[in-house]
Design a protein around this motif. Structure first.
Motif, mmCIF file in Angstrom:
data_model
loop_
_atom_site.group_PDB
_atom_site.id
_atom_site.type_symbol
_atom_site.label_atom_id
_atom_site.label_comp_id
_atom_site.label_asym_id
_atom_site.label_seq_id
_atom_site.Cartn_x
_atom_site.Cartn_y
_atom_site.Cartn_z
ATOM 1 N N CYS A 9 66.698 -42.440 -13.696
ATOM 2 C CA CYS A 9 65.783 -42.180 -14.816
ATOM 3 C C CYS A 9 66.528 -41.682 -16.057
ATOM 4 O O CYS A 9 65.990 -40.886 -16.839
ATOM 5 C CB CYS A 9 64.707 -41.174 -14.404
ATOM 6 S SG CYS A 9 63.508 -41.823 -13.220
ATOM 7 N N LEU B 279 64.610 -42.379 -19.370
ATOM 8 C CA LEU B 279 63.393 -41.569 -19.511
ATOM 9 C C LEU B 279 63.741 -40.113 -19.798
ATOM 10 O O LEU B 279 63.079 -39.449 -20.608
ATOM 11 C CB LEU B 279 62.546 -41.669 -18.240
ATOM 12 C CG LEU B 279 61.866 -43.021 -17.978
ATOM 13 C CD1 LEU B 279 61.145 -42.993 -16.635
ATOM 14 C CD2 LEU B 279 60.897 -43.372 -19.090
ATOM 15 N N LYS C 259 50.972 -38.958 -16.384
ATOM 16 C CA LYS C 259 51.365 -40.369 -16.380
ATOM 17 C C LYS C 259 52.884 -40.507 -16.476
ATOM 18 O O LYS C 259 53.484 -41.384 -15.850
ATOM 19 C CB LYS C 259 50.690 -41.089 -17.548
ATOM 20 C CG LYS C 259 50.925 -42.596 -17.568
ATOM 21 C CD LYS C 259 50.194 -43.241 -18.726
ATOM 22 C CE LYS C 259 50.484 -44.740 -18.779
ATOM 23 N NZ LYS C 259 49.820 -45.387 -19.930
ATOM 24 N N ASP C 260 53.526 -39.613 -17.263
ATOM 25 C CA ASP C 260 54.993 -39.627 -17.383
ATOM 26 C C ASP C 260 55.640 -39.344 -16.039
ATOM 27 O O ASP C 260 56.640 -39.973 -15.666
ATOM 28 C CB ASP C 260 55.455 -38.586 -18.407
ATOM 29 C CG ASP C 260 55.074 -38.950 -19.830
ATOM 30 O OD1 ASP C 260 55.060 -40.148 -20.156
ATOM 31 O OD2 ASP C 260 54.788 -38.023 -20.617
ATOM 32 N N LEU D 33 55.319 -42.356 -13.788
ATOM 33 C CA LEU D 33 56.272 -43.385 -14.194
ATOM 34 C C LEU D 33 57.675 -43.038 -13.715
ATOM 35 O O LEU D 33 58.412 -43.907 -13.228
ATOM 36 C CB LEU D 33 56.252 -43.537 -15.718
ATOM 37 C CG LEU D 33 57.221 -44.577 -16.304
ATOM 38 C CD1 LEU D 33 56.861 -45.985 -15.817
ATOM 39 C CD2 LEU D 33 57.216 -44.523 -17.827
ATOM 40 N N SER D 34 58.060 -41.745 -13.834
ATOM 41 C CA SER D 34 59.388 -41.317 -13.376
ATOM 42 C C SER D 34 59.544 -41.508 -11.875
ATOM 43 O O SER D 34 60.610 -41.919 -11.396
ATOM 44 C CB SER D 34 59.627 -39.843 -13.740
ATOM 45 O OG SER D 34 59.813 -39.686 -15.127
ATOM 46 N N LYS E 151 59.928 -45.375 -11.408
ATOM 47 C CA LYS E 151 61.205 -45.857 -11.924
ATOM 48 C C LYS E 151 62.377 -45.355 -11.078
ATOM 49 O O LYS E 151 63.368 -46.064 -10.879
ATOM 50 C CB LYS E 151 61.392 -45.420 -13.380
ATOM 51 C CG LYS E 151 60.466 -46.105 -14.367
ATOM 52 C CD LYS E 151 60.733 -47.592 -14.456
ATOM 53 C CE LYS E 151 59.873 -48.263 -15.511
ATOM 54 N NZ LYS E 151 60.079 -49.734 -15.537
#
Length: 388
Positions: A232, A235, A254-255, A258-259, A262
């Protein structure tokens, strides 16, 4: 003796709860969509069929988590390795404290390596802030995770910390189960791995012995996790840049989601774990200090020393250090081809984020360069170095 039910609000699921939890997961569309992303070669029906055969926690790990981890290793790494397990007893329970680079993979890959080497898998500490959907909570608690409650009032924080400390001691010394916990709350965003004293203060809360006796009973094992490519890195660079440039910037659930995703699917290159010996000898020296705050700092410094020393530096780390410091000091540690590949990796990853700024590249390089800086710092004399 404290019973397991005292910890029902934070503990992992036990075998008797597994069938009900599996039923919930099979009937959850969000979970099945997630599972299909992780197992692209399997159909929904195949995933549901495999899960329906799970009856215990061990079944879940061997039938779902192990194949998942092997799939991630095969498709997103150039191999994972570990050293130092020969210094541990696979019949003993330990508290593994590691640097924290990825939300899920740090503990997941450690557990797959323990599994492959005939060690029991660990129970895993996970922050409540990451359990943003009920199915995520079910999934991680089925995978032997216990909950670290976040974002509570000062009063509740004290109660929760004491409860968590008691559970970790219970897991290690009563259940005889090893535990993994990160050295800090949240992943390091800049590659500068540091143990938070607040973590050690929490661990100390359950002790009714002396400082050294209590921490000896936890059998702390420092673990250095080294990713050739941070899954990541882009990010993290984006998050640090926005924190520097946007007042009041805060990550969203949401972040975090996503992390997590990913981290599982992005390339990692080679991944190496170096396991230290259980910390015990220096604890008697630290015990002689007068101030408890000094003791906690000395123990944090000791864990940092072990992690920094055992961190495996890849060519990328030296490349980033040289670029950031405008030097060729470590030019013998990498080739021109490796440098070109790393810069291509950076351009590719930073091209995926919605920020374009020269500072972003600096932040990206810092993630890879700081482990080199930390190993340089090991040569400087201080209390820990003088007593090792």
């Amino acid at each position: 003796m404290i019973s397991e039910s005292e910890y029902d609000d934070i503990r992992p699921y036990c075998d008797s709860e597994v069938p009900e939890v599996i039923e919930r997961l099979i009937n959850n569309d969000d979970f099945l969509k997630f599972a299909l992303q992780l197992f692209p070669d399997l159909s929904r029906e195949k995933i549901e069929g495999s899960l329906s055969q799970v009856k215990t926690v061990d079944d879940f790990q061997s039938m779902f988590i192990v194949p998942l981890a092997n799939n991630i290793i095969k498709n997103t790494t150039k191999g994972i390795s570990i050293e130092g397990l020969d210094k541990l007893d696979n019949n003993e329970s330990y508290l593994f404290i590691s640097d924290h680079r990825d939300i899920i993979l740090d503990s997941a890959l450690l557990n797959i390596l323990l599994y492959r080497n005939n060690f029991s898998t660990t129970e895993i500490a996970i922050g409540s802030n990451l359990l943003i959907k009920p199915w995520i909570s079910d999934l991680v608690k089925l995978n032997k995770s216990f909950v670290v409650k976040r974002n509570s009032s000062v009063r509740d924080m004290l109660v929760n910390s004491n409860h968590l400390s008691s559970y970790i001691d219970h897991a290690i010394n009563t259940k005889k189960s090893s535990v993994w916990i990160a050295q800090r709350e949240g992943r390091t965003k800049d590659g500068d791995d540091r143990t938070q004293q607040s973590l050690l203060k929490m661990l100390q809360m359950s002790g009714n012995k002396s400082f050294s006796e209590h921490f000896k009973s936890l059998r702390i094992v420092p673990v250095a996790i080294s990713y050739e490519y941070e899954p990541c890195d882009a990010l993290k660079s984006r998050e640090r840049f926005l924190k520097e440039t946007e007042e009041g910037y805060k990550k969203t659930p949401k972040d975090d989601l996503l992390s997590m995703l990913k981290g599982l699917i992005n390339e990692k290159g080679r991944v190496h774990f170096r396991v230290g010996k259980p910390i015990s000898e220096m604890l008697d020296v630290i015990e002689e200090m007068d101030d408890s705050r000094d003791k906690l700092k000395a123990l944090a410094d000791l864990i940092d020393y072990k992690i920094h020393k055992n961190f495996k530096l890849w060519p990328d780390n030296y490349i980033a250090f040289d670029i950031l410091n405008k030097t060729d000091e470590y030019q013998d540690k990498y080739t021109d081809e490796e440098k070109e590949l790393f810069l291509k990796h950076m351009d590719k990853k930073l091209g995926t984020v919605d920020v374009d700024h020269e500072r972003l590249k600096e932040i990206f390089f810092e993630i890879y360069a700081n482990p080199v800086k930390n190993q340089i710092e090991l040569t400087k004399p201080d209390f820990i170095h003088d007593n090792l």
